[in-house]
Write an enzyme that holds these catalytic residues in place. Structure first.
Site, PDB file in Angstrom:
ATOM      1  N   GLU A 138       5.531   4.788 -10.471  1.00  0.00           N
ATOM      2  CA  GLU A 138       5.145   5.551  -9.280  1.00  0.00           C
ATOM      3  C   GLU A 138       5.490   4.670  -8.097  1.00  0.00           C
ATOM      4  O   GLU A 138       4.826   3.661  -7.835  1.00  0.00           O
ATOM      5  CB  GLU A 138       3.650   5.890  -9.339  1.00  0.00           C
ATOM      6  CG  GLU A 138       3.256   7.006  -8.396  1.00  0.00           C
ATOM      7  CD  GLU A 138       2.933   6.502  -7.014  1.00  0.00           C
ATOM      8  OE1 GLU A 138       3.831   6.575  -6.137  1.00  0.00           O
ATOM      9  OE2 GLU A 138       1.817   6.026  -6.803  1.00  0.00           O
ATOM     10  N   CYS A 149       1.608   5.810  -0.453  1.00  0.00           N
ATOM     11  CA  CYS A 149       2.947   6.327  -0.706  1.00  0.00           C
ATOM     12  C   CYS A 149       3.090   7.780  -0.291  1.00  0.00           C
ATOM     13  O   CYS A 149       4.212   8.278  -0.151  1.00  0.00           O
ATOM     14  CB  CYS A 149       3.307   6.151  -2.175  1.00  0.00           C
ATOM     15  SG  CYS A 149       2.048   6.783  -3.301  1.00  0.00           S
TER      16      CYS A 149
END
Length: 493
Positions: free
Chosen positions: A260, A294
């Site tokens: 990720e 993010c």
């Protein structure tokens, strides 16, 4: 261990983090120090792995894996449920550690610990569902007379490499799902968050997790690379930058990976949206944790006829945010992880202004605290548009039609998550289909996540999905049993 760490944090002492190797805590030897970005003093320290520590951890993991796999899913779930309750019980002290080590405001830290509790509970529930299938092999002539089953077996040894921006909850995801799946897990904590990482591992052990199920090392990328290369490791879950993810993949070789990685998330505000509400949501979610997420709102595209209206509302909302001491319950925006990160916000906003963008707020810092920054209409090639700022900066740009803005969003090398404000179901379906992202949030910004919902990206944002159910699939392997001459379905006529 948990009580000692939380007590030190509450007394504003230097918190002594510890490593866990072979079932034993140790904190002696050379130390790495963590300087709190807001307090600008040492707030925690952790032992630096010595020669042979990585090899010892890998060896212990290999011999411990069968013992963890032998624990029935029901008992693993009970441990995770106790850990969920313990996280809630200790939420204020755990949030304080996040504020000390990372400058994360208490309100954000409390939210993260609440998510830790939820994540452990979801991991427990998903762990109870692990099973298999009775395969329809008798539907084909060659399968007549045979019965076949599958079940999901633990991989054995998992490696969890966690980031600094959400070190508690992302550790809960990785370690909780891995344990629910029946693995032993090696945790490599971020250097910026040794105390909170130690606390979460200690909380699990005190909730009944067997010593064979987890080990913890601190240290830099060298330690991570050594662990990734270990033949004992069957699966690696990493959250961090795209560049580091590439290094993890190269160090790991032919291993199962869940990556990720980064993002420069876009939120699209269409002309039919509630502009005031969209501005409020983008302001709140663009600067949460100083933008260090993010999926934090980094690019907002507003339909041109309402562009200036949005800017007016958005600027007012951002100006009203309280910037200051992360230990003050009223603070909205604390410090960033370090001064270099804050300087990136300053530098990139100045670069955008040099290219014709307008800096409406911010563009300055005090140490590691970057003032919430708004850049209006930066050039398309500016770093605030093309790269991941991972900081307290939001760029706002106009667009004319949906096809155009989707194309502009897709020019990014990242594709994690996007937001969309509109009431037009046709626009929603088209955006869901055409945007190159792993997830789309409608009538919300990009910065929204439910921990039991699949989460992950495409392109340089990585691969795999980081929710407990998806992670349990990554942390297990399908094993098949075929019984010849023993059919549930009958044989040939």
């Amino acid at each position: 261990m948990l009580e000692a760490i939380l007590a030190s944090g509450s007394k504003a002492e230097v918190v002594q983090a510890a490593a866990l190797r072979g079932g034993e805590w140790f904190s002696g030897g050379p130390q790495s120090e963590r300087i709190g970005p807001y307090l600008r003093r040492v707030v925690s320290q952790a032992p630096v792995p010595g020669h042979g520590d990585v090899a010892a951890v890998l060896a212990y993991a290999r011999i411990s894996a069968p013992a963890v796999a032998a624990l029935a899913p029901a008992f693993r779930a009970e441990i995770l449920e106790r850990a969920s309750a313990a996280a809630t019980e200790n939420r204020h002290d755990l949030a304080r550690l996040l504020a000390l080590e990372l400058g994360k405001p208490l309100k954000d830290g409390l939210g993260e610990i609440d998510r830790v509790a939820d994540t452990f509970a979801v991991c427990a529930a998903e762990g109870r569902q692990i099973g298999g299938d009775n395969l329809p092999v008798a539907g084909w002539a060659r399968g007549a007379g045979t019965t076949a089953f599958t079940y999901r077996a633990p991989v054995g040894v998992a490696l969890a490499i966690t980031p600094f921006n959400a070190p508690a909850n992302l550790l809960a995801h990785k370690l909780g799902a891995s344990f629910a799946a029946g693995n032993t897990t090696i945790v490599k904590a971020p250097p910026q968050a040794p105390a909170i990482s130690t606390a979460i591992v200690a909380l699990l052990l005190e909730s009944g997790m067997p010593a064979e199920a987890v080990q913890l090392l601190h240290g830099d990328g060298r330690v991570g690379a050594e662990l990734c290369a270990g033949d004992e490791v069957g699966v690696i879950s990493f959250t961090g930058s795209a560049a580091t993810g590439d290094a993890v993949a190269k160090a790991a070789g032919a291993k199962r990976l869940v990556l990720e990685l980064g993002g420069n998330a876009a939120t699209i505000v269409c002309g039919d949206a509630d502009i005031a509400e969209a501005a409020r949501v983008c302001a709140r979610t663009g600067y949460t944790n100083s933008g260090q997420s993010c999926i934090s709102v980094q690019r907002v595209y507003v339909q041109r006829p309402r562009f200036e209206e949005f800017l007016e509302h958005f600027t007012g909302e951002v100006a009203a945010l309280t910037v200051g001491d992360p230990l003050d319950p009223g603070t909205d925006v604390g410090s960033m992880v370090d001064e270099d990160a804050a300087e990136r916000v300053v530098r990139w906003s100045a670069e955008a202004a040099d290219g014709g963008g307008r800096v409406l707020l911010g563009g300055e810092r005090d140490g590691a605290t970057a003032r919430p920054t708004i850049v209006a209409d930066p050039p398309a090639g500016a770093s605030v548009v093309t790269e991941e700022v991972f900081g307290a900066l939001v760029a706002v740009l106009p667009f004319d039609d949906m096809g155009e803005v989707v194309a502009r969003c897709n020019q990014s090398r990242y594709g994690l998550q996007a937001g969309l404000f509109t009431r037009d179901i046709g626009q929603i379906i088209a955006a869901w289909r055409d945007l190159q992202v792993g997830g789309l949030v409608v009538n919300g910004s990009s910065n929204y996540r439910l921990d039991h919902v699949p989460f992950g990206g495409v392109k340089d944002s990585g691969f795999g999905r980081e929710s407990p159910r998806c992670m349990i699939e990554d942390y297990t392997t399908v094993k098949t049993l075929m019984l010849r001459g023993m059919s549930l379905w009958g044989g040939r006529p």
